[in-house]
Design an enzyme around this catalytic site. Sequence first.
Site, PDB file in Angstrom:
ATOM      1  CG  ASP A   1       1.917  -0.901   3.390  1.00  0.00           C
ATOM      2  OD1 ASP A   1       1.249  -0.605   4.393  1.00  0.00           O
ATOM      3  OD2 ASP A   1       1.500  -1.635   2.462  1.00  0.00           O
TER       4      ASP A   1
ATOM      5  CG  HIS B   1      -1.724  -1.032   1.608  1.00  0.00           C
ATOM      6  ND1 HIS B   1      -1.280  -2.178   2.215  1.00  0.00           N
ATOM      7  CD2 HIS B   1      -3.073  -1.189   1.458  1.00  0.00           C
ATOM      8  CE1 HIS B   1      -2.295  -2.987   2.423  1.00  0.00           C
ATOM      9  NE2 HIS B   1      -3.396  -2.419   1.969  1.00  0.00           N
TER      10      HIS B   1
HETATM   11  C1  XUL Z   1      -7.271  -6.354   4.936  1.00  0.00           C
HETATM   12  C2  XUL Z   1      -6.598  -6.809   3.706  1.00  0.00           C
HETATM   13  C3  XUL Z   1      -5.801  -5.782   2.969  1.00  0.00           C
HETATM   14  C4  XUL Z   1      -5.842  -5.938   1.486  1.00  0.00           C
HETATM   15  C5  XUL Z   1      -5.160  -4.826   0.746  1.00  0.00           C
HETATM   16  O1  XUL Z   1      -7.987  -7.338   5.573  1.00  0.00           O
HETATM   17  O2  XUL Z   1      -6.662  -7.950   3.343  1.00  0.00           O
HETATM   18  O3  XUL Z   1      -4.487  -5.866   3.427  1.00  0.00           O
HETATM   19  O4  XUL Z   1      -5.270  -7.128   1.088  1.00  0.00           O
HETATM   20  O5  XUL Z   1      -5.609  -3.573   1.119  1.00  0.00           O
END
Ligand code: XUL
Length: 435
Positions: free
Chosen positions: A104, A101
């Site tokens: 991150d 993300h």
């Molecule tokens: C949350 C989840 C996230 C997604 C990406 O439960 O799975 O990490 O994979 O935003």
Amino acid sequence: MTSGFFDGIEKIQFEGADSKNSLAFRHYDPDEIVMGKRMEDHLRFAVAWWHSFAWEGGDPFGGPTFERPWHPQDDMGRARMKADIAFEMFEILGQPFFCWHDADIRPEQGNFAENLKTLEEITDYIAERMQLSGTRLLWGTANMFSHRRWMAGASTNPDPDVFAFAAATVKSCLDATQKLGGENYVLWGGREGYETLLNTDLKAEMDHMGRFLNMVVDYKHKIGFKGTILVEPKPQEPSKHQYDYDAATCIGFLRKYGLENEVKLNLEQGHAILAGHSFEHEIAVAAAEGMLGSIDMNRNDYQSGWDTDQFPNNTPEVALAYYHILKAGGFTTGGTNFDAKIRRQSLDAKDLVAAHVGGMDICARGLKAAAAMIEDGGLERALQERYSGWDTPQAASMLDSSLDEIAARVLQEDINPKPRSGRQEILENYVNRFV
Ligand code: XUL
Ligand code: CO
């Protein structure tokens, strides 16, 4: 020069099923051919930046436990240190991919212009590290659930300025994903849902989300991004009710907003469990619609009712997941992302590496079992046998007739079906021969 964080941990080797070394692969041999393809190319493992490097070990009752040298993650120096650590671990594991993300990899600066600047800076840095290491980007995504601006949703927020901030954020993350050669782009709507219907216009929110996703797809084509856009279902947490509840709900949503040929699904084991499904159910539902994209591999605690995101360790479950993936033709742009985190007491670098080694091994073992079941053909034969009544021309033509015609035939031929065994235990015993 390395950071020293992983001192004493060597590159993980395949040592075979009898190895007693906790930092060796016993089943994952990247070059082993399974159903005509290298194991690495089947599984396409990815490390998740958020759990492995960004997460600090907090839980709802306690703060950080890990205290890594790159925590807290509030400046670019530590963001770069975190990237260095990530690529050191990729070297140790040898997995082909990673995922992130925006939040991150870069510090949160509080406004869009600064967030964009640091995202561009850190992705330039990551691009250099990728060149040297050969590790690739499976997918990028935007974190539109942690910062307080997202508390009432991103594209479903009642405030149009938040919708605008979300659009700008996803644009920047799609640009960054394309810059790094990402093979997919994921949207998980953790706060695209509601806490209470008392303050929620459900129809308006879903229409905004549908329009938003169409803009994402339009932009993908505008910039010539070749990857797949993926939506990740989850029923709740952090929202009490999330609109992307499960695979079937997402598929209906995508069809309603005309996106069924543009968007596929990223399915997560733990989310399936929260929705009251098995992982293979979610995979089979997506595959039946041609919308199976990628998977987030983890395991939820079956007692807690939370999304515990543990590393997988259950061979029969993993084997059935890969059975349905192989049946659907395997991954194209997708892969196996470890959306999994070590427990907050697992403090050491060795814990982090061993968790991935074990997860990769279980997946390899599951893949081999799945391939053996496909090659043996026992489940497929049982399926064909069970549905063989539909092979007769009379049964097939019934689907083109009408209720009254069928009713007349039932009377005329005195049709009176005899129940047949579903053979569940025999099939369960069959699967146990392989796992
Ligand atoms: C949350 C989840 C996230 C997604 C990406 O439960 O799975 O990490 O994979 O935003
Ligand atoms: Co996930």
